[in-house]
Design an enzyme around this catalytic site. Structure first.
Site, mmCIF file in Angstrom:
data_model
loop_
_atom_site.group_PDB
_atom_site.id
_atom_site.type_symbol
_atom_site.label_atom_id
_atom_site.label_comp_id
_atom_site.label_asym_id
_atom_site.label_seq_id
_atom_site.Cartn_x
_atom_site.Cartn_y
_atom_site.Cartn_z
ATOM 1 N N ASP A 2 0.861 -1.193 0.000
ATOM 2 C CA ASP A 2 0.000 0.000 0.000
ATOM 3 C C ASP A 2 0.893 1.238 0.000
ATOM 4 O O ASP A 2 2.075 1.168 0.340
ATOM 5 C CB ASP A 2 -0.915 0.016 1.231
ATOM 6 N N SER A 3 0.299 2.355 -0.350
ATOM 7 C CA SER A 3 1.029 3.624 -0.350
ATOM 8 C C SER A 3 1.454 4.041 1.048
ATOM 9 O O SER A 3 2.224 4.982 1.214
ATOM 10 C CB SER A 3 0.155 4.718 -0.963
ATOM 11 N N CYS A 47 -10.741 3.891 -0.484
ATOM 12 C CA CYS A 47 -9.321 3.978 -0.157
ATOM 13 C C CYS A 47 -9.102 3.098 1.061
ATOM 14 O O CYS A 47 -9.890 3.152 2.017
ATOM 15 C CB CYS A 47 -8.921 5.427 0.156
#
Length: 257
Positions: free
Chosen positions: A12-13, A186
């Protein structure tokens, strides 16, 4: 090493994908997992597509070097920007992405509008427009970009006046609308579900794609005959591009919350 005994990679970011990893651990308790969060470059949702692709490929290379048997892109923005190219490049590794869980929201068939909270980049990608167009004739769907929310969660701010004020401001334009459900587009956002319910009311359904992604991961492992044969609980290793103990501590706190 037998491929069944290899770990599963998660990316993930930042810390958001831990919401998906939590569900994967429930569905696949005997698997080992390696999680890589790119908090140094978070948020991805305000970057251009080429930059997101490069960062995502770099992260996937990190996981490949750790000898993973499958990879979950536990980031809606990275999935939208890079999943097609990733699957063309890594043809021997199952790669599972995530997208806003719009279908479950539509199937609730509740009166009112469906609000999709997501990063600006996710909401601008063709993948999202294709998903929304699939259901727009039967449901009233409103995209709600939430720039800034990821940063709160990356800092570990999950409740309190500051984040409540942010959420109230984002939903101000919808105060006169009847809302049926909120889709969290998100993977960071499930960590503020409690605050969303406090602000919007308990009657509004809040839906995310974490469980569905974990189940899809299990299906892929079964179809490839990659399911672990171990009978003991698996191990979880967490890495982060920040190389800071505080972000690792936050990661385990979120994972175990």
């Amino acid at each position: 090493m037998n491929i069944k005994d290899k770990p599963i990679g998660f990316f993930d970011s930042g810390v958001g994908g831990l919401s998906v990893l939590k569900e994967a651990v429930k569905v696949l308790p005997n698997e080992d997992f390696i999680y890589f969060g790119d908090s140094k470059n978070a948020p991805y949702g305000v970057k251009n597509v080429d930059e997101i692709k490069k960062l995502t490929f770099d992260a996937v290379e990190f996981l490949v070097r750790h000898n993973v048997k499958a990879i979950v892109i536990a980031c809606n923005t990275a999935t939208s920007a890079a999943i097609i190219d990733l699957r063309k490049t890594y043809i021997n590794i199952p790669i599972i992405g995530i997208e806003p869980a719009l279908k479950p929201a539509v199937e609730l068939n509740k009166e009112g509008k469906i609000i999709i909270m997501a990063t600006p980049t996710t909401l601008c990608e063709k993948k999202f427009f294709k998903l929304m167009n699939k259901y727009k004739s039967i449901s009233d769907i409103i995209p709600l970009p939430c720039p800034g929310l990821v940063e709160f969660i990356e800092e570990g701010t999950l409740e309190g006046e500051e984040i409540d004020g942010f959420l109230e401001k984002r939903f101000f334009s919808l105060k006169d609308e009847k809302i049926a459900s909120i889709v969290l587009g998100c993977t960071h956002y499930p960590f503020v579900k409690k605050e969303l319910s406090k602000i919007l009311g308990q009657d509004i359904s809040i839906i995310d794609g974490s469980r569905g992604t974990a189940v899809q991961l299990k299906r892929k492992l079964i179809s490839n005959k990659f399911i672990s044969s171990k009978t003991k609980k698996g191990e979880i290793k967490i890495f982060n591009s920040l190389k800071d103990n505080n972000i690792i501590d936050l990661s385990f706190r979120l994972l175990n919350s």
